[in-house]
Scaffold this motif. Structure first.
Motif, short mmCIF file in Angstrom:
data_model
loop_
_atom_site.label_atom_id
_atom_site.label_comp_id
_atom_site.label_asym_id
_atom_site.label_seq_id
_atom_site.Cartn_x
_atom_site.Cartn_y
_atom_site.Cartn_z
N LEU A 1 0.80 -1.17 0.07
CA LEU A 1 -0.19 0.07 -0.04
C LEU A 1 0.90 1.07 0.14
CD1 LEU A 1 -2.69 -1.16 2.70
CD2 LEU A 1 -2.77 -1.39 0.35
N SER A 2 0.47 2.23 -0.76
CA SER A 2 1.24 3.54 -0.60
C SER A 2 0.79 4.31 0.54
CB SER A 2 0.77 4.44 -1.97
OG SER A 2 -0.63 4.86 -1.44
N ASP A 3 1.56 5.44 0.91
CA ASP A 3 1.44 6.12 2.30
C ASP A 3 0.18 6.60 2.36
OD1 ASP A 3 4.23 5.61 2.88
OD2 ASP A 3 4.75 7.55 2.42
N LYS A 4 -0.60 6.83 1.17
CA LYS A 4 -2.19 7.50 1.34
C LYS A 4 -3.07 6.23 1.58
CE LYS A 4 -1.05 11.53 -1.91
NZ LYS A 4 -1.34 12.04 -2.86
N GLU A 5 -2.62 5.19 1.20
CA GLU A 5 -3.74 4.07 1.44
C GLU A 5 -3.47 3.38 2.75
OE1 GLU A 5 -4.07 2.51 -3.06
OE2 GLU A 5 -2.38 2.00 -2.04
N LEU A 6 -2.17 3.65 3.64
CA LEU A 6 -1.84 3.02 4.63
C LEU A 6 -2.88 3.10 6.03
CD1 LEU A 6 0.46 1.07 5.47
CD2 LEU A 6 1.67 3.02 6.14
N LEU A 7 -3.38 4.20 5.92
CA LEU A 7 -4.29 4.63 7.17
C LEU A 7 -5.77 3.84 7.13
CD1 LEU A 7 -4.52 6.24 9.84
CD2 LEU A 7 -5.82 7.78 8.72
N GLY A 8 -6.16 3.99 5.66
CA GLY A 8 -7.42 3.47 5.20
C GLY A 8 -7.35 1.71 5.55
N VAL B 1 -18.16 -3.49 17.53
CA VAL B 1 -18.59 -3.00 16.61
C VAL B 1 -18.09 -1.73 16.36
CG1 VAL B 1 -20.54 -2.09 14.92
CG2 VAL B 1 -20.42 -4.50 15.77
N GLY B 2 -18.22 -0.99 17.65
CA GLY B 2 -17.70 0.31 17.78
C GLY B 2 -16.40 0.47 17.43
N ILE B 3 -15.42 -0.30 17.73
CA ILE B 3 -14.27 -0.24 17.47
C ILE B 3 -13.83 -0.34 15.94
CG2 ILE B 3 -11.99 -1.38 17.45
CD1 ILE B 3 -12.33 -2.27 20.45
N GLY B 4 -14.92 -1.23 15.20
CA GLY B 4 -14.63 -1.47 13.88
C GLY B 4 -15.25 -0.30 13.19
N VAL B 5 -16.25 0.35 13.50
CA VAL B 5 -16.70 1.87 13.06
C VAL B 5 -15.65 2.79 13.17
CG1 VAL B 5 -18.27 3.60 13.06
CG2 VAL B 5 -18.99 1.16 13.26
N GLY B 6 -15.14 3.04 14.30
CA GLY B 6 -14.20 4.00 14.49
C GLY B 6 -12.85 3.88 13.80
N SER B 7 -12.33 2.56 13.56
CA SER B 7 -11.33 2.16 12.61
C SER B 7 -11.66 2.59 10.99
CB SER B 7 -11.15 0.72 12.74
OG SER B 7 -10.63 0.27 14.09
N ALA B 8 -12.80 2.24 10.66
CA ALA B 8 -13.17 2.57 9.26
C ALA B 8 -13.36 4.00 9.26
CB ALA B 8 -14.56 1.79 8.96
N LEU B 9 -13.80 4.91 10.22
CA LEU B 9 -13.91 6.20 10.17
C LEU B 9 -12.74 7.04 10.07
CD1 LEU B 9 -16.95 6.91 12.43
CD2 LEU B 9 -17.00 7.27 9.86
N CYS B 10 -11.66 6.45 10.34
CA CYS B 10 -10.27 7.30 10.49
C CYS B 10 -9.81 7.95 9.25
CB CYS B 10 -9.28 6.26 10.88
SG CYS B 10 -9.39 5.83 12.72
N GLU B 11 -10.09 7.13 7.93
CA GLU B 11 -9.52 7.68 6.84
C GLU B 11 -10.35 9.00 6.43
OE1 GLU B 11 -8.12 5.77 2.82
OE2 GLU B 11 -10.29 6.09 3.02
N PHE B 12 -11.67 8.71 6.66
CA PHE B 12 -12.70 10.08 6.32
C PHE B 12 -12.27 11.22 7.27
CE2 PHE B 12 -16.55 12.35 7.81
CZ PHE B 12 -16.99 12.65 6.37
N LEU B 13 -11.91 11.05 8.56
CA LEU B 13 -11.66 12.23 9.34
C LEU B 13 -10.44 12.66 9.21
CD1 LEU B 13 -13.38 10.79 12.68
CD2 LEU B 13 -14.19 12.55 11.16
N GLY C 1 -8.49 12.71 6.23
CA GLY C 1 -7.96 13.12 4.93
C GLY C 1 -7.06 12.31 4.17
N ARG C 2 -7.17 11.10 4.35
CA ARG C 2 -6.24 9.73 3.74
C ARG C 2 -4.68 10.24 4.21
NH1 ARG C 2 -7.27 8.46 -1.86
NH2 ARG C 2 -6.77 6.32 -0.81
N LYS C 3 -4.53 10.57 5.43
CA LYS C 3 -3.20 10.50 5.78
C LYS C 3 -3.13 10.20 7.22
CE LYS C 3 -3.08 15.61 7.01
NZ LYS C 3 -2.47 17.03 6.85
N VAL C 4 -1.93 9.84 7.61
CA VAL C 4 -1.72 9.47 9.20
C VAL C 4 -1.94 10.59 9.78
CG1 VAL C 4 -0.07 8.39 10.85
CG2 VAL C 4 -0.32 7.63 8.42
N GLU C 5 -3.02 10.67 10.63
CA GLU C 5 -3.46 12.08 11.31
C GLU C 5 -3.28 11.84 12.82
OE1 GLU C 5 -3.53 15.12 12.61
OE2 GLU C 5 -4.28 15.49 10.38
N LEU C 6 -2.00 12.33 13.27
CA LEU C 6 -1.93 11.92 14.65
C LEU C 6 -2.83 12.58 15.49
CD1 LEU C 6 2.13 12.25 14.56
CD2 LEU C 6 0.46 10.47 14.20
N GLY C 7 -3.49 13.62 15.12
CA GLY C 7 -4.53 14.49 16.05
C GLY C 7 -5.55 13.46 16.35
#
Length: 626
Positions: free
Chosen positions: A138-145, A275-287, A289-295
């Protein structure tokens, strides 16, 4: 490159790997759940054994292999081609599941406990590969997702496997037959999926394996400590497994004694948490912007603490006997509140854990990643053992489970503050993330024009006090900003600028010494392949229009010839932190949630990067009227 994280499933590698690891987690938990129910309801009655003792033995037998074999497994994953290793591990899983089937039909608890040890061994072999293979495909942009989907698949497999295993073992002989067939079918399907995983070259084919787990584990931790951010991220990941182990272990008894719910309610709450952990994990990329957001990590830690505390405040008592089914439980006052708390603990847990895994993968040397992941797995196991020991001490001395959840929430806040104080970058990114997701609505165009690697200079119009924060929070690569020293010293923002290693600058007449220091720092950063951003106007606009570009940009390019990336901020003049004067209160409110656009043009060669040309390009990009 994938358009979004779910389009990763179109890739042969990711879809095959996702199915392989998800089915492995599913099989693990079907067997473990069935075995624990078998111990609780049959071992005591039919074999005359202490079920509590056997449960503790079972937990120990599954976790011991992580201490014994992870260091060696990390070296093997580094040395050999990974897709072939995965196939061999899946064949081992089929053999182990066949032995598990034999154990259930023999009704031999000791044999089944031995199988659990073998499952821990197989999991310890797969663990270092699971996360180290992702950055190779995976590329760096795909890594978080990608990490988010893997975590989502893992936790959903955990809860589905737990439910299936518990239900089937309760149907006596018929349930055992169905369970046996399912274990073999799932493991066989996992092997078939693994055959589609493309070849993944070894990271260190000439590595000499150290078979001593103690010395190799020590060596791995010493290497990880050399990269401070990676090592502290590993500690943060291990803390998550401490936190998760507390909830996953205590939820069944919490349901019984604090919520008066039966085993079906416990399953419902465990499912909600997972399921909450799964949803939170899946939302990370959306929140992010497709980068490793340490915030997202501090954001996740805050939510994990807040909602865990509210679980205690919603359910302070522990004196029930577990009579209510799901419908009766949900009709009780506070039931929905408790269920939502568990869901949000899981969701914020996903926000917390996914960026940390992606950060380790991104910043760790790829030639050592498998071994670092192996060390992480050892530390995870150690923290889970500590969680079990702390629970035994606290609950054994009169503390109720709600009180133990409250203690865990407080410890979570303390650990988070400690880690974020050691790595201010987390808190800095959190403040930037809050800024660009609350006060502003930021649209990005042309971000792909910023080179993925190598030195370059970014030039942009200067509209507000937070230009650097918006650019830094939007562009994927870390940026060294050059900014007027008085803005650099603005309270609160100065913390962010210092942490981001911004370079303060002043005019020649104002402070020639600071100017020379800034020019030296700029040249040094570019020589090291970094991205430097300069606002060539030299000051904020006072009327919304652009000021002329100063000669500083030409001096920088002359000293270090690198490509120049023009960009422009649109809409910021009407925002909260510009110099635009607003008198009416209603107009001030309108300045919140301002629409801002960051437009990025293609790089300009250093030969063409004079200030007049750059001014023209940035002015055209800006394309909005003050």
């Amino acid at each position: 490159m994938a358009q979004n994280q779910f389009s990763l499933f179109k890739q042969k590698f990711f879809s095959s790997f996702f199915i392989t690891q998800a089915l492995g987690a599913l099989n693990d938990n079907i067997f473990k759940s069935a075995l624990l129910i078998f111990i609780a309801f049959r071992a005591g009655d039919e074999l005359g054994l202490n079920s509590d003792l056997l449960n503790n033995i079972a937990a120990g037998l599954f976790i011991i292999p992580f201490f014994l074999f992870s260091a060696t497994a990390g070296q093997i994953a580094e040395k050999y081609e990974k897709s072939a290793l995965i196939r061999k591990i899946k064949v081992l899983e089929i053999v182990i599941m066949a032995l598990a089937v034999l154990g259930f039909f023999l009704n031999n608890i000791w044999f089944l406990l031995g199988i659990l040890f073998l499952m821990g061994f197989q999991s310890s072999l797969f663990g270092p590969i699971k996360y180290s293979i992702l950055p190779q495909h995976l590329s760096d942009k795909e890594l978080l997702g990608g990490n988010g989907l893997v975590e989502m698949g893992t936790f959903l497999s955990i809860i589905i496997g737990t439910v299936i295993g518990g239900v089937l073992i309760g149907f006596d002989e018929l349930g055992v037959r169905i369970l046996s067939v399912l274990l073999l079918v799932v493991s066989a399907c996992g092997y078939l999926a693994s055959r589609r995983i493309p070849e993944t070259p070894s990271a260190q084919p000439y590595l000499k394996i150290n078979w001593n787990p103690i010395t190799e584990t020590w060596r791995t931790f010493q290497y990880a400590r050399a990269n401070r951010v990676v090592f502290l991220s590993i500690l943060g990941i291990s803390w998550f497994w401490f936190y998760g182990a507390v909830f996953l272990t205590q939820i069944p008894n919490f349901t019984k004694v604090s919520l008066n719910g039966n085993e079906n309610v416990a399953t419902m709450i465990l499912a909600t948490f997972s399921v909450g952990i799964g949803v939170g994990s899946a939302l990370c990329e959306f929140l992010s912007g497709r980068k490793v957001e340490l915030g997202l990590v501090p954001f996740g830690a805050i939510g994990m603490t807040w909602f865990a505390l509210d679980i205690y405040f919603a359910n302070p008592t522990s004196s029930y006997i577990g009579e209510l089914g799901p419908s009766a439980f949900l009709s009780q006052d506070g039931a929905v509140r408790t269920l939502l708390n568990c869901a949000f603990v899981g969701i914020f847990g996903g926000f917390y854990i996914v960026p940390l895994y992606a950060l380790v993968q991104e910043r760790c040397d790829k030639s050592h990643l498998s071994r670092v992941i192996a060390g992480n797995n050892i530390l995870n196991a150690f923290f889970m053992v500590i969680a079990a020991a702390l629970a035994a001490v606290c609950l054994g001395n009169g503390m109720t489970i709600p009180q133990f959840f409250m203690l865990t929430a407080i410890l979570n806040a303390v650990v988070a503050i400690y880690i974020f104080s050691l790595i201010p970058e987390f808190l800095m990114r959190f403040l930037i993330w809050i800024l660009i997701n609350t006060i502003y609505r930021v649209k990005k165009t042309g971000l792909e024009n910023v080179p993925e690697e190598g030195a370059c200079v970014v030039v942009c119009n200067h509209v507000s006090y937070v230009d650097a924060l918006i650019i830094g929070g939007t562009v994927r690569r870390p940026i060294r900003f050059v900014m007027y020293h008085k803005i650099f010293k603005v309270p609160v923002l100065s913390f962010i600028f210092r942490t981001a290693k911004a370079i303060p600058i002043a005019g020649h007449k104002e402070d020639p010494e600071l100017l020379n220091e800034a020019m030296y720092s700029i040249a040094e950063a570019l020589d090291q392949g970094e991205v430097v951003c300069i606002f060539p106007e030299g000051k904020l606009t006072s009327d919304g229009d652009m000021n002329e570009f100063k000669s500083g940009i030409e001096r920088i390019i002359e000293k270090t010839p690198v490509p120049v990336v023009p960009m422009a901020l649109q809409g910021l003049w009407h925002s909260l932190f510009s110099r635009k004067k607003v008198n009416k209160f209603i107009d001030r409110l309108k300045r919140l949630r301002t629409k801002v656009t960051l437009v990025v043009a293609e790089p300009i060669s250093p030969d063409e990067a004079n200030r007049e040309h750059l001014y023209t390009v940035v002015k055209e990009l800006r394309d909005d009227k003050p």
